[in-house]
Scaffold this motif. Structure first.
Motif, mmCIF file in Angstrom:
data_model
loop_
_atom_site.group_PDB
_atom_site.id
_atom_site.type_symbol
_atom_site.label_atom_id
_atom_site.label_comp_id
_atom_site.label_asym_id
_atom_site.label_seq_id
_atom_site.Cartn_x
_atom_site.Cartn_y
_atom_site.Cartn_z
ATOM 1 N N LYS A 48 -6.833 0.874 -10.360
ATOM 2 C CA LYS A 48 -7.377 1.201 -9.046
ATOM 3 C C LYS A 48 -7.313 -0.011 -8.113
ATOM 4 C CE LYS A 48 -11.524 2.602 -10.024
ATOM 5 N NZ LYS A 48 -12.874 3.206 -9.886
ATOM 6 N N TYR A 49 -7.162 0.279 -6.824
ATOM 7 C CA TYR A 49 -7.242 -0.777 -5.829
ATOM 8 C C TYR A 49 -8.173 -0.344 -4.708
ATOM 9 C CZ TYR A 49 -4.162 1.918 -2.729
ATOM 10 O OH TYR A 49 -3.623 2.889 -1.924
ATOM 11 N N ALA A 50 -8.691 -1.316 -3.966
ATOM 12 C CA ALA A 50 -9.491 -1.041 -2.773
ATOM 13 C C ALA A 50 -8.857 -1.784 -1.610
ATOM 14 C CB ALA A 50 -10.935 -1.488 -2.968
ATOM 15 N N TYR A 51 -8.682 -1.093 -0.500
ATOM 16 C CA TYR A 51 -8.099 -1.682 0.695
ATOM 17 C C TYR A 51 -9.185 -1.839 1.746
ATOM 18 C CZ TYR A 51 -5.424 -1.909 5.081
ATOM 19 O OH TYR A 51 -4.933 -2.268 6.310
ATOM 20 N N ILE A 52 -9.337 -3.046 2.257
ATOM 21 C CA ILE A 52 -10.298 -3.321 3.324
ATOM 22 C C ILE A 52 -9.495 -3.711 4.559
ATOM 23 C CG2 ILE A 52 -12.254 -4.727 4.059
ATOM 24 C CD1 ILE A 52 -12.921 -5.114 1.082
ATOM 25 N N PRO A 53 -9.390 -2.811 5.543
ATOM 26 C CA PRO A 53 -8.517 -3.065 6.699
ATOM 27 C C PRO A 53 -9.141 -4.001 7.718
ATOM 28 C CG PRO A 53 -9.622 -0.971 6.967
ATOM 29 C CD PRO A 53 -10.040 -1.495 5.615
ATOM 30 N N GLU A 54 -8.284 -4.571 8.559
ATOM 31 C CA GLU A 54 -8.766 -5.431 9.637
ATOM 32 C C GLU A 54 -9.514 -4.608 10.678
ATOM 33 O OE1 GLU A 54 -7.048 -8.400 13.154
ATOM 34 O OE2 GLU A 54 -5.663 -7.419 11.776
ATOM 35 N N GLN A 55 -8.946 -3.462 11.047
ATOM 36 C CA GLN A 55 -9.569 -2.576 12.028
ATOM 37 C C GLN A 55 -10.345 -1.486 11.304
ATOM 38 O OE1 GLN A 55 -9.635 -3.069 15.287
ATOM 39 N NE2 GLN A 55 -8.338 -4.890 15.123
ATOM 40 N N PRO A 56 -11.665 -1.416 11.485
ATOM 41 C CA PRO A 56 -12.465 -0.402 10.789
ATOM 42 C C PRO A 56 -11.970 1.012 11.050
ATOM 43 C CG PRO A 56 -13.881 -2.045 11.797
ATOM 44 C CD PRO A 56 -12.490 -2.316 12.302
ATOM 45 N N ILE A 57 -11.964 1.817 9.998
ATOM 46 C CA ILE A 57 -11.543 3.218 10.074
ATOM 47 C C ILE A 57 -12.717 4.084 9.642
ATOM 48 C CG2 ILE A 57 -9.901 4.935 9.210
ATOM 49 C CD1 ILE A 57 -8.038 2.540 8.540
ATOM 50 N N PHE A 58 -13.096 5.048 10.462
ATOM 51 C CA PHE A 58 -14.256 5.860 10.104
ATOM 52 C C PHE A 58 -14.195 7.230 10.778
ATOM 53 C CE2 PHE A 58 -15.279 3.286 13.808
ATOM 54 C CZ PHE A 58 -15.841 4.204 14.693
ATOM 55 N N LEU A 72 -17.699 -0.826 -3.315
ATOM 56 C CA LEU A 72 -18.247 0.312 -4.055
ATOM 57 C C LEU A 72 -17.341 0.708 -5.213
ATOM 58 C CD1 LEU A 72 -20.693 2.276 -3.707
ATOM 59 C CD2 LEU A 72 -19.142 3.776 -2.444
ATOM 60 N N ALA A 73 -16.034 0.512 -5.035
ATOM 61 C CA ALA A 73 -15.050 1.016 -6.003
ATOM 62 C C ALA A 73 -14.961 0.193 -7.283
ATOM 63 C CB ALA A 73 -13.672 1.074 -5.350
ATOM 64 N N ARG A 74 -15.296 -1.101 -7.192
ATOM 65 C CA ARG A 74 -15.101 -2.028 -8.321
ATOM 66 C C ARG A 74 -13.690 -1.868 -8.906
ATOM 67 N NH1 ARG A 74 -20.796 -0.760 -9.945
ATOM 68 N NH2 ARG A 74 -22.036 -2.618 -9.558
ATOM 69 N N PRO A 75 -12.662 -2.083 -8.099
ATOM 70 C CA PRO A 75 -11.279 -1.860 -8.545
ATOM 71 C C PRO A 75 -10.731 -3.052 -9.326
ATOM 72 C CG PRO A 75 -11.255 -2.658 -6.324
ATOM 73 C CD PRO A 75 -12.706 -2.566 -6.717
ATOM 74 N N ASP A 76 -9.488 -2.928 -9.748
ATOM 75 C CA ASP A 76 -8.801 -4.031 -10.419
ATOM 76 C C ASP A 76 -8.224 -5.024 -9.416
ATOM 77 O OD1 ASP A 76 -8.970 -3.142 -13.241
ATOM 78 O OD2 ASP A 76 -7.856 -1.436 -12.469
ATOM 79 N N ILE A 77 -7.900 -4.543 -8.214
ATOM 80 C CA ILE A 77 -7.318 -5.415 -7.197
ATOM 81 C C ILE A 77 -7.884 -5.037 -5.826
ATOM 82 C CG2 ILE A 77 -5.275 -3.911 -7.064
ATOM 83 C CD1 ILE A 77 -5.197 -7.693 -6.398
ATOM 84 N N LEU A 106 0.807 -1.220 0.000
ATOM 85 C CA LEU A 106 0.000 0.000 0.000
ATOM 86 C C LEU A 106 0.844 1.276 0.000
ATOM 87 C CD1 LEU A 106 -2.696 -1.069 2.616
ATOM 88 C CD2 LEU A 106 -3.032 -0.834 0.146
ATOM 89 N N GLY A 107 2.162 1.130 0.156
ATOM 90 C CA GLY A 107 3.024 2.304 0.183
ATOM 91 C C GLY A 107 3.033 3.028 1.504
ATOM 92 N N LEU A 108 2.702 2.314 2.593
ATOM 93 C CA LEU A 108 2.607 2.949 3.908
ATOM 94 C C LEU A 108 3.889 2.811 4.734
ATOM 95 C CD1 LEU A 108 -0.993 1.785 4.925
ATOM 96 C CD2 LEU A 108 -0.298 3.958 3.882
ATOM 97 N N MET A 109 4.858 2.071 4.221
ATOM 98 C CA MET A 109 6.112 1.887 4.946
ATOM 99 C C MET A 109 7.163 2.856 4.413
ATOM 100 S SD MET A 109 5.451 -0.610 7.067
ATOM 101 C CE MET A 109 7.071 -1.214 7.550
ATOM 102 N N LYS A 110 7.935 3.451 5.332
ATOM 103 C CA LYS A 110 8.956 4.425 4.938
ATOM 104 C C LYS A 110 10.277 3.771 4.560
ATOM 105 C CE LYS A 110 7.240 8.338 7.690
ATOM 106 N NZ LYS A 110 7.598 9.299 8.764
ATOM 107 N N HIS A 111 10.636 2.716 5.258
ATOM 108 C CA HIS A 111 11.962 2.135 5.102
ATOM 109 C C HIS A 111 11.850 0.844 4.285
ATOM 110 C CE1 HIS A 111 13.105 5.125 8.019
ATOM 111 N NE2 HIS A 111 12.211 4.638 8.865
ATOM 112 N N VAL A 112 11.830 0.998 2.973
ATOM 113 C CA VAL A 112 11.604 -0.147 2.100
ATOM 114 C C VAL A 112 12.542 -0.133 0.902
ATOM 115 C CG1 VAL A 112 9.159 -0.227 2.721
ATOM 116 C CG2 VAL A 112 9.855 0.985 0.660
ATOM 117 N N LYS A 113 12.796 -1.312 0.391
ATOM 118 C CA LYS A 113 13.393 -1.502 -0.927
ATOM 119 C C LYS A 113 12.439 -2.444 -1.647
ATOM 120 C CE LYS A 113 18.248 -0.933 0.465
ATOM 121 N NZ LYS A 113 19.596 -1.591 0.537
#
Length: 234
Positions: free
Chosen positions: A70-80, A143-148, A52-59
């Protein structure tokens, strides 16, 4: 079939110089469901955050393909947002995905009916149960009907009816051509719905492929369950 997600992670971590996952590479094809499995602390969530690109220290290199990218992310912990109703959350997501308003209304109403949330459309999610909050996350994703779809532990808090609705919708989206990357601990369900698996332990891949591939790597019989293979290899 065409890849809708390609991931090559050399390493990733939460602190500079202290990576916690290494050499994790996989692809998700159009219509495929790839399950990420592993014990707690294995690196599943870190892998998803890296995708998802949320990590700073990556290769790492991550490519999202498909028609729209497009992608849709469904998290374990609900965010609202505490001050927005369920319908307003759906409306906000539709605006973010640039969905035509008339199409949004039709699809949102269908999702509300399907997940039995019609009577809650104008309520604030802060008062929802864990299962209702998870249903809201699922509806926003669909709702998004994404590719992934990138889904993290989707079954937590869902009752059997909601689980079936989720799996039915997921199957419809796969037939449409969407790919799915799913992290889960529910191995009996994963065995039934996933096409391929990537098993992670201590930040590294220990097995990868179809259930048949996993059985051979675990030196188990052709009748062995995913849980039995997991128990041997982890």
């Amino acid at each position: 079939m065409k890849n809708v997600l390609e991931v090559n992670i050399e390493q990733a971590g939460y602190e500079q110089g202290h990576p916690c996952i290494f050499n994790i590479s996989f692809q998700v094809r159009s219509g495929e469901l790839l399950g990420i499995i592993g014990p707690n602390g294995a690196g599943k969530s870190t892998t998803i955050k890296t995708v998802l690109g949320l990590m700073k220290h990556v290769k790492a290199n991550v490519f999202i393909g498909g028609i729209s990218g497009k992608y849709a992310y469904i998290p374990e912990q609900p965010i609202f947002y505490e001050d927005l109703t369920l319908w307003e959350h759906l409306d906000l997501a539709a605006a973010a995905y640039e969905i035509d308003y008339e199409d949004f209304v039709v699809h949102a109403e269908e999702l509300l009916t399907r997940f039995g949330m019609g009577q809650s459309r104008d309520l604030l999610p802060a008062g929802f149960s864990k299962g209702m909050k998870q249903k809201m996350m699922l509806m926003i994703g669909f709702l998004a009907r994404p590719d992934i779809y990138i889904v993290d532990e989707p079954f937590v808090g869902l009752d059997p009816h909601a689980t079936k609705d989720f799996l039915d919708l997921l199957e419809e989206e796969r037939r449409r051509g969407a790919g799915v990357l799913m992290s889960t601990h529910v191995l009996d369900t994963a065995e039934k719905i996933c096409d391929t698996f990537i098993m992670i332990s201590n930040g590294r891949v220990v097995a990868q492929g179809t259930l048949g591939d996993i059985r051979r790597l675990a030196q188990q019989s052709e009748q062995a369950s995913l849980f039995e293979c997991f128990d041997v290899m982890i």
